[in-house]
Design a protein around this motif. Structure first.
Motif, short mmCIF file in Angstrom:
data_model
loop_
_atom_site.label_atom_id
_atom_site.label_comp_id
_atom_site.label_asym_id
_atom_site.label_seq_id
_atom_site.Cartn_x
_atom_site.Cartn_y
_atom_site.Cartn_z
N PHE A 1 0.84 -1.19 0.00
CA PHE A 1 0.00 0.00 0.00
C PHE A 1 0.87 1.24 0.00
CE2 PHE A 1 -2.70 -3.26 1.79
CZ PHE A 1 -3.96 -2.96 1.32
N SER A 2 0.33 2.30 -0.58
CA SER A 2 1.00 3.60 -0.49
C SER A 2 0.69 4.22 0.87
CB SER A 2 0.51 4.53 -1.60
OG SER A 2 -0.86 4.86 -1.40
N LEU A 3 1.43 5.23 1.23
CA LEU A 3 1.21 5.90 2.51
C LEU A 3 -0.20 6.49 2.57
CD1 LEU A 3 2.28 6.93 5.22
CD2 LEU A 3 3.18 8.94 4.02
N ASP A 4 -0.64 7.10 1.49
CA ASP A 4 -1.97 7.71 1.47
C ASP A 4 -3.06 6.66 1.64
OD1 ASP A 4 -0.88 10.20 1.14
OD2 ASP A 4 -1.13 10.25 -1.03
N ARG B 1 -7.29 4.33 5.10
CA ARG B 1 -7.91 3.16 5.73
C ARG B 1 -7.74 3.23 7.25
NH1 ARG B 1 -8.99 -2.13 3.40
NH2 ARG B 1 -9.53 -3.59 5.08
N GLY B 2 -6.58 3.65 7.70
CA GLY B 2 -6.30 3.73 9.13
C GLY B 2 -7.19 4.72 9.85
N LYS B 3 -7.57 5.80 9.18
CA LYS B 3 -8.47 6.78 9.79
C LYS B 3 -9.81 6.14 10.12
CE LYS B 3 -10.52 11.36 9.14
NZ LYS B 3 -10.65 12.52 8.23
N SER B 4 -10.32 5.33 9.21
CA SER B 4 -11.59 4.66 9.44
C SER B 4 -11.49 3.66 10.60
CB SER B 4 -12.03 3.92 8.16
OG SER B 4 -13.20 3.18 8.39
N VAL B 5 -10.37 2.93 10.64
CA VAL B 5 -10.17 1.97 11.73
C VAL B 5 -10.03 2.71 13.06
CG1 VAL B 5 -8.66 0.16 12.65
CG2 VAL B 5 -9.07 0.32 10.18
N TYR B 6 -9.31 3.80 13.08
CA TYR B 6 -9.12 4.58 14.31
C TYR B 6 -10.45 5.10 14.84
CZ TYR B 6 -7.48 8.17 17.55
OH TYR B 6 -7.26 8.93 18.67
N THR B 7 -11.30 5.57 13.95
CA THR B 7 -12.59 6.13 14.36
C THR B 7 -13.45 5.07 15.05
OG1 THR B 7 -12.54 7.75 12.56
CG2 THR B 7 -14.69 7.26 13.54
N SER B 8 -13.44 3.85 14.52
CA SER B 8 -14.30 2.81 15.08
C SER B 8 -13.69 2.10 16.28
CB SER B 8 -14.63 1.77 14.00
OG SER B 8 -13.46 1.12 13.56
N ILE C 1 -1.80 1.81 12.64
CA ILE C 1 -0.50 2.23 13.18
C ILE C 1 0.10 3.31 12.30
CG2 ILE C 1 1.85 1.46 13.67
CD1 ILE C 1 0.65 -1.29 14.41
N THR C 2 0.02 3.11 11.00
CA THR C 2 0.53 4.13 10.07
C THR C 2 -0.21 5.44 10.24
OG1 THR C 2 1.14 2.41 8.45
CG2 THR C 2 0.91 4.67 7.64
N TYR C 3 -1.52 5.36 10.40
CA TYR C 3 -2.33 6.58 10.59
C TYR C 3 -1.92 7.31 11.86
CZ TYR C 3 -6.37 9.53 11.57
OH TYR C 3 -7.17 10.60 11.87
N GLN C 4 -1.78 6.59 12.96
CA GLN C 4 -1.41 7.23 14.23
C GLN C 4 -0.05 7.90 14.16
OE1 GLN C 4 -1.75 4.54 17.55
NE2 GLN C 4 -3.92 4.13 17.21
N ARG C 5 0.86 7.34 13.39
CA ARG C 5 2.21 7.90 13.31
C ARG C 5 2.30 9.09 12.35
NH1 ARG C 5 5.80 4.80 15.84
NH2 ARG C 5 7.60 5.67 14.73
N GLY D 1 6.17 10.06 8.88
CA GLY D 1 6.53 9.73 7.52
C GLY D 1 6.78 8.24 7.28
N ASP D 2 6.76 7.41 8.34
CA ASP D 2 7.00 5.98 8.15
C ASP D 2 5.68 5.23 8.07
OD1 ASP D 2 6.23 6.26 10.76
OD2 ASP D 2 8.16 5.69 11.62
N MET D 3 5.75 3.97 7.69
CA MET D 3 4.54 3.18 7.53
C MET D 3 4.85 1.70 7.66
SD MET D 3 3.93 3.49 3.41
CE MET D 3 5.20 3.02 2.22
N LEU D 4 3.78 0.93 7.86
CA LEU D 4 3.88 -0.52 7.94
C LEU D 4 3.02 -1.14 6.86
CD1 LEU D 4 3.56 -1.22 11.77
CD2 LEU D 4 5.58 -1.58 10.37
N GLN D 5 3.45 -2.27 6.33
CA GLN D 5 2.67 -3.06 5.40
C GLN D 5 2.04 -4.24 6.14
OE1 GLN D 5 1.96 -2.18 2.37
NE2 GLN D 5 3.44 -0.48 2.18
N PRO D 6 0.95 -4.80 5.63
CA PRO D 6 0.33 -5.97 6.30
C PRO D 6 1.30 -7.10 6.56
CG PRO D 6 -1.12 -5.11 4.61
CD PRO D 6 0.16 -4.36 4.48
N VAL D 7 2.23 -7.33 5.63
CA VAL D 7 3.20 -8.42 5.82
C VAL D 7 4.11 -8.13 7.01
CG1 VAL D 7 4.93 -7.45 4.25
CG2 VAL D 7 4.80 -9.95 4.60
#
Length: 385
Positions: free
Chosen positions: A283-286, A291-298, A358-362, A370-376
């Protein structure tokens, strides 16, 4: 004499008062009247048996009360001192003692036989057409449809009631605190076995219309079953005090025709297959942030605030966890913090959503790491623990 009559009155009334206090818990049954105090038969054959048994015992208690009151009031008024009655001098009456021993025994026997038959039926979980594993969390439910021939389908069910209604800034809806984002779906006229447990503290899965109430205990699995005879939407709640948001983990069960159930299950299986495909995607950072914003909200905002400002939980904005080592951040989200209100989301969210949140929170709330994690990366983290 007055005090003696008062004690007799309380003794005679106690079974009826106890039953009435128990019956009042049926008020949350589907479409029940606000002040309803009696049980409801529900939509299952077992539910009707329970209701009939309840009414049978109630009528026995009423008749017993009438007889006891009749004898008591007759004795009080017919033999009171003002009527110059001479008190009896007898001390024992063998026939009377035998009668008041045998009669209660027979009454208990009349209640015990149908009660035993109904209890045997309630606990007969054999020959189920469908098994659903139910796990209680603070404060949500996880449902896993067990498929012996393939992959299981699982999802979490969260409160859907608008926060404005809870805060009393908007009028409360007809199903206030009884709405969820993912209801349980079961087919009509099929025996469904529920395997009930908990991940953290004691909960209880309770749906009056289905005649099911089972404690959810960490480390134990309790069984229950239902066989709905009508389609519709039926609601329940957690019935065990489980913490601060105990009142915010409702249950919604949709009973549908078998064809509709098969279609719904097919959609869930397709969604699970899609998650497996996403596991292999970069996934790209965006994309992760969106997706992370939606997960964080719920999943996170109720404790950490809509803008990461904190509340029940610590602030995310500028926190040492969200701006520190990414592995420590991952460990905190996946494994939680034992002994605190921070749950382990490793079993609640899939790898895609964990990487996204996690990417969203960071990168949100001014953290901008500026960093991110992939599902793998999440998969490898779990595997390496």
């Amino acid at each position: 004499m007055y005090l003696q009559a008062k004690r007799l009155l309380k003794l005679a009334l106690s079974p009826v008062l106890m039953l009435l206090s128990l019956f009042s818990t049926g008020a949350w049954a589907e479409q029940a009247e606000r002040w309803q105090t009696n049980m409801t038969p529900g939509i299952t054959e077992v539910g009707h048996q329970i209701y009939d048994l309840h009414m049978w015992v109630f009528y026995i208690c009423v008749v017993t009360g009438i007889v006891v009151f009749g004898v008591m009031f007759y004795s009080v008024f017919a033999y009171r001192k003002e009527r110059h009655q001479e008190p009896a001098t007898f001390h024992e009456n063998t026939r009377m003692e035998i009668a008041w021993t045998i009669v209660p025994f027979l009454i208990l026997l009349f209640m015990a036989v149908p009660a035993t038959k109904t209890l045997i039926e309630i606990y007969d979980t054999d020959d189920a057409d469908l098994d659903i594993l139910i796990t209680g969390y603070q404060w949500k439910w996880k449902y896993e449809y067990i498929n012996p021939d393939g992959d299981n389908v699982s999802f979490f069910s969260n409160l859907l009631t608008d926060g404005a209604e809870i805060a009393n800034t908007e009028d409360k809806g007809s199903n206030y605190l009884l709405e969820v984002d993912e209801p349980v779906v079961i087919p009509v006229n099929k025996k469904v076995r529920f395997l009930v447990t908990a991940n953290d503290v004691l909960h209880a899965w309770w749906v009056p219309a289905l005649a099911v109430k089972r404690d959810a205990i960490p480390g134990f699995i309790n069984e229950a079953w239902t066989k709905a005879t009508e389609t519709g939407v039926f609601r329940g709640q957690c019935a065990e005090l489980c913490g601060r948001n105990h009142g915010f983990m409702p249950i919604v069960v949709n009973v549908v025709e078998e064809s509709e159930y098969e279609a719904w299950l097919g959609e869930k299986e397709a969604a699970a297959a899609e998650i497996k495909e996403l596991m292999a995607k970069d996934f790209s950072l965006d994309e992760l942030v969106e997706r992370g914003k939606s997960v964080y909200t719920s999943a996170c905002s109720a404790c950490h605030g809509a803008n990461g400002e904190g509340g029940v939980g610590k602030a995310i904005a500028g926190s040492a966890i969200a701006t520190g080592a990414i592995r420590e951040h991952t460990d905190r989200i996946v494994n939680g913090v034992p002994g605190t209100a921070m749950p382990a989301f490793g079993s609640q969210l899939n790898e895609v959503d964990l990487a996204a949140v996690i990417t969203y929170q960071r990168n949100a709330f001014g953290n901008n790491m500026g960093d991110m994690l992939q599902p793998v990366d999440i998969y490898n983290f779990k595997k390496g623990q």
